[in-house]
Scaffold this active site. Structure first.
Site, mmCIF file in Angstrom:
data_model
loop_
_atom_site.group_PDB
_atom_site.id
_atom_site.type_symbol
_atom_site.label_atom_id
_atom_site.label_comp_id
_atom_site.label_asym_id
_atom_site.label_seq_id
_atom_site.Cartn_x
_atom_site.Cartn_y
_atom_site.Cartn_z
ATOM 1 N N SER A 171 0.790 -1.228 0.000
ATOM 2 C CA SER A 171 0.000 0.000 0.000
ATOM 3 C C SER A 171 0.821 1.275 0.000
ATOM 4 C CB SER A 171 -0.934 0.013 1.217
ATOM 5 O OG SER A 171 -1.847 -1.060 1.161
ATOM 6 N N ASN A 380 3.571 6.906 8.222
ATOM 7 C CA ASN A 380 3.313 6.876 6.780
ATOM 8 C C ASN A 380 2.293 7.937 6.384
ATOM 9 O OD1 ASN A 380 1.212 5.467 8.149
ATOM 10 N ND2 ASN A 380 0.561 4.591 6.206
ATOM 11 N N LEU A 381 1.771 7.837 5.183
ATOM 12 C CA LEU A 381 0.858 8.840 4.655
ATOM 13 C C LEU A 381 -0.478 8.866 5.380
ATOM 14 C CD1 LEU A 381 0.490 11.023 2.527
ATOM 15 C CD2 LEU A 381 -0.210 9.269 0.907
ATOM 16 N N CYS A 382 -0.815 7.796 6.077
ATOM 17 C CA CYS A 382 -2.087 7.766 6.806
ATOM 18 C C CYS A 382 -1.893 7.593 8.306
ATOM 19 C CB CYS A 382 -2.991 6.663 6.261
ATOM 20 S SG CYS A 382 -3.476 6.922 4.558
ATOM 21 N N GLU A 384 -0.784 5.283 10.342
ATOM 22 C CA GLU A 384 -1.019 4.060 11.121
ATOM 23 C C GLU A 384 0.184 3.120 11.167
ATOM 24 O OE1 GLU A 384 -2.010 2.518 6.987
ATOM 25 O OE2 GLU A 384 -2.026 4.410 8.076
#
Length: 721
Positions: A171, A380-382, A384
């Protein structure tokens, strides 16, 4: 007829009628009509049919739609058996949005985009066969999990599994740069390469020297982090998979870095175009010391990363600022800048009001809970993913002199509503862990060797969950209530237990553990102390009833697991993480992640077609009062729910804060007698509350404005699972 020739369809209009109440009632039946019309008018006439399953698979192989290799690992009679089982489960989409999303984004189509080549059963079969890697028993188990929507692989995995022409199965990615031009150049190249192959990229810039720091002893020579941010933003804009998607990245900086003010200012709407970053996301790493300085209304010092690395002999990110703060303040060899801690806190809140950024990473909280030897330095980009990394050193030829470890994210999610009805909770989780393990075993990102090495050593996965609000509403439990918190804790305790069991079993089968397992808190057993000394099972009668028929481990079970792990180890360094999982939750007909819904009838804008309306799952006269909008819920309740999950999750959870520009009366007691407009003080209080509840990360702040707009509402399509 083909998909480009669709005319006079009725499903959009039918779906839009959901938003038009009749006699004060939501027309939920119109969504069923829209679903039926979509299947009748769009899917059925535009699906390519074959005389037999064998003929279909031969066509897909011959025309380079599916890989031949994974199919040939099975006798075709077994593949037919898988299909017979999948068909026997009578799968049906429950909403128009679910069917539309699947066929628009996930179903395999002919090269000219005129016809569908698969339905949900076909995609489920390919995922099961592909991730089982020739293991018939596992393939049947995965087919069962996916068709009954207990397990949802992440978007890249679910979409690309089995395809001959495909992107990566993982991802997103996390990389870091160190303080020299060679590594900065390598980082920009890595960003280009990773953005090209898909997924969001997180980059840690905290180790870079600040603006004004010396270069080769020339004072004031360094330009700082902002020019590097601009280079990275341009890289992501350029490397966008042939225009199919916007390259997405986030940069992280320590709050104690001297460039922190200019870093935050680069995201402001009124920033000079020379420094403004429009599409790059921002995150900050926040040590405990910052909260202490804010609490005491003290000055805070920002430290030159160049000097800190020179004195301590390691990159800035790897120095414990909370522990060394006073020493660094008193060290005359370290250049420092003084600001007011509360003024920086207010700057953060102002930017969150304006843009939703920055993400907040409570870095000491993350490292205190980290059972792995090493240091977490970013996310990361989100927000989590939290795993240890080691820095790399690059020479003048752009070759690795010292190859460190970076991170690729390998995600999947449980659907909580359906998992709670699973015939065997533990067996389901084991099947999911094995599917995720296939992805980590077969991921080989050689364009960025540090990511390739990190994956090969750590075998990390990230199993999470979606549908909490759906489950609570269906069972008439108020989000944020004591029962909802208790349920969340027990559910994630189960995820923790069964993923540990599965990882231990795989380690035993393969006689292999993750790198430096022997230095972890799993190896010495200390990780398990809280589970062998306290019963984490359900306590209230309501929650006990919810888990009736599900095996809940006792302290004795945990003690046995502890002994097994200490003896045979774990295959995966990390196992759990909760992503935002927005897009794929629609296909699962459930609510996204762990957060509350936005509205009972969600309005979603889809490119090319306009607005689509999505009713909350299981919405009825019985459940409607339990579906309160996130914008009308005290965010401390959301934080409490996430904290209950975080107790058992080795990585982190994407926690979004939902605020209104005008705060509903009575929602927050500190607003009494004050303005009802959202203020920086409100966000300050909530961030501090999250910190004291043990939250590792805060994702976006989404603000619903008085003119019905959302600020900070964009999402990374690769990380929303």
């Amino acid at each position: 007829m083909g998909l480009s020739d669709l005319k006079d369809v009725t499903y959009y209009d039918l779906n839009n009628e959901i938003n038009i109440p009749v006699d004060g009632q939501i027309q939920l039946d119109k969504d069923k009509e829209a679903l039926a019309a979509f299947l009748r008018e769009n899917v059925e006439p535009n699906t390519k049919h074959f005389a037999s399953l064998k003929e279909r698979y031969q066509y897909l192989i011959d025309n380079d739609y599916l890989e031949k290799k994974f199919i040939n690992k099975y006798n075709f009679s077994f593949i037919e058996k898988v299909y017979d089982y999948l068909k026997s489960q009578s799968f049906h989409f429950k909403t128009f949005m679910a069917a539309y999303k699947f066929y628009a984004q996930y179903a395999l189509k002919t090269d000219d985009n005129e016809y569908y080549l698969e339905n949900f059963i076909d995609r489920a079969a390919v995922n099961a066969l592909y991730f089982a890697d020739g293991n018939e028993e596992l393939a049947m188990s995965l087919a069962d999990e996916i068709i009954n929507q207990r397990y949802q692989p992440a978007t890249p995995s679910f979409l690309n599994a089995g395809r001959k022409r495909r992107g990566e199965l993982v991802s997103c990615f996390l990389i870091q740069t160190t303080d020299d031009m060679n590594t900065i150049g390598r980082t920009i190249n890595s960003a280009l390469q990773l953005s090209r192959i898909g997924g969001g990229v997180g980059i840690n810039l905290s180790n870079l020297r600040a603006a004004g720091d010396p270069i080769k002893h020339i004072e004031g020579a360094a330009s700082g982090v902002v020019p590097v941010m601009k280079l990275l933003e341009d890289s992501f804009s350029y490397s966008n998979q042939l225009g199919q998607r916007q390259g997405a990245g986030v940069v992280y900086l320590s709050l104690f870095h001297p460039d922190i003010i200019s870093f935050l200012s680069a995201k402001k709407e009124n920033a000079d175009e020379k420094i403004r970053v429009k599409t790059l996301s921002l995150g900050v790493t926040v040590p405990d010391k910052f909260y202490e300085l804010v609490r005491n209304d003290d000055d805070m010092y920002l430290f030159s990363p160049y000097d800190v690395e020179r004195i301590y002999g390691k990159p800035f990110s790897y120095v414990d600022i909370t522990k060394e703060y006073d020493n660094m303040v008193n060290n005359p060899e370290i250049k420092k800048t003084k600001i007011k801690a509360r003024e920086l806190e207010t700057e953060i809140s102002k930017l969150q009001q304006e843009s939703g950024y920055p993400y907040i990473i409570n870095i000491d909280t993350a490292n205190r809970a980290n059972p792995i030897d090493g240091k977490i330095v970013m996310s990361n980009l989100c927000s989590e993913i939290m795993q240890v990394q080691t820095p790399s050193t690059v020479n003048n030829k752009q070759e690795y002199v010292k190859l460190g470890t970076d991170i690729s994210c390998n995600l999947g999610s449980t659907n909580m509503v359906n998992m709670m009805a699973a015939p065997n909770f533990g067996h389901s989780i084991e099947s999911m862990v094995r599917a995720l393990t296939f992805v980590t075993d077969h991921s080989d990102i050689d364009v960025v060797p540090s990511i390739q090495r990190g994956n090969h050593l750590a075998h990390t996965i990230g199993l999470g969950a979606m549908g909490l609000h759906s489950f609570l509403a269906k069972n008439q439990i108020e989000y944020g209530s004591d029962e909802s918190i208790e349920f969340t804790s027990v559910y994630f305790m189960l995820l923790n237990y069964w993923t540990l069991k599965a990882s231990n079993q795989i380690a035993k089968e393969r006689n292999q553990t993750f790198h430096q397992f022997e230095k972890s808190q799993y190896a010495d057993g200390s990780y398990f102390d809280k589970y062998v000394t306290k019963d984490w099972g359900p306590k209230s009668e309501k929650v006990k009833a919810l888990f009736d028929g599900i095996e809940v481990p006792s302290t004795k079970d945990w003690a046995e697991l502890k002994a097994a792990v200490m003896k045979d180890g774990l295959y995966h360094q990390n196992r759990l993480a909760v992503a935002p999982n927005g897009s794929i939750s629609y296909i699962n007909d459930t609510t996204a992640s762990l957060h509350p819904i936005i509205s009972r009838i969600e309005e979603r804008y889809e490119s090319k077609i306009g607005k689509i309306y999505y009713p909350a799952p299981y919405l009825s006269n019985d459940t409607i009062k339990y579906y309160k909008s996130a914008y009308d819920i005290d965010m401390r309740k959301v934080i409490d729910v996430y904290a209950a999950a975080q107790e058992h999750v080795d990585q982190s959870l994407s926690l979004t804060l939902f605020m209104r520009s005008t705060i509903p009366e009575g929602l927050y007691e500190w607003k009494n007698g004050r303005t009802n407009k959202m203020s920086t003080r409100d966000l300050n209080i909530l961030r501090n509350y999250a910190y004291y509840k043990g939250i590792k990360s805060l994702y976006y702040v989404r603000t619903f404005t008085d003119d019905q707009q959302e600020v900070g509402a964009s999402q990374c399509e690769s990380c929303v699972i």
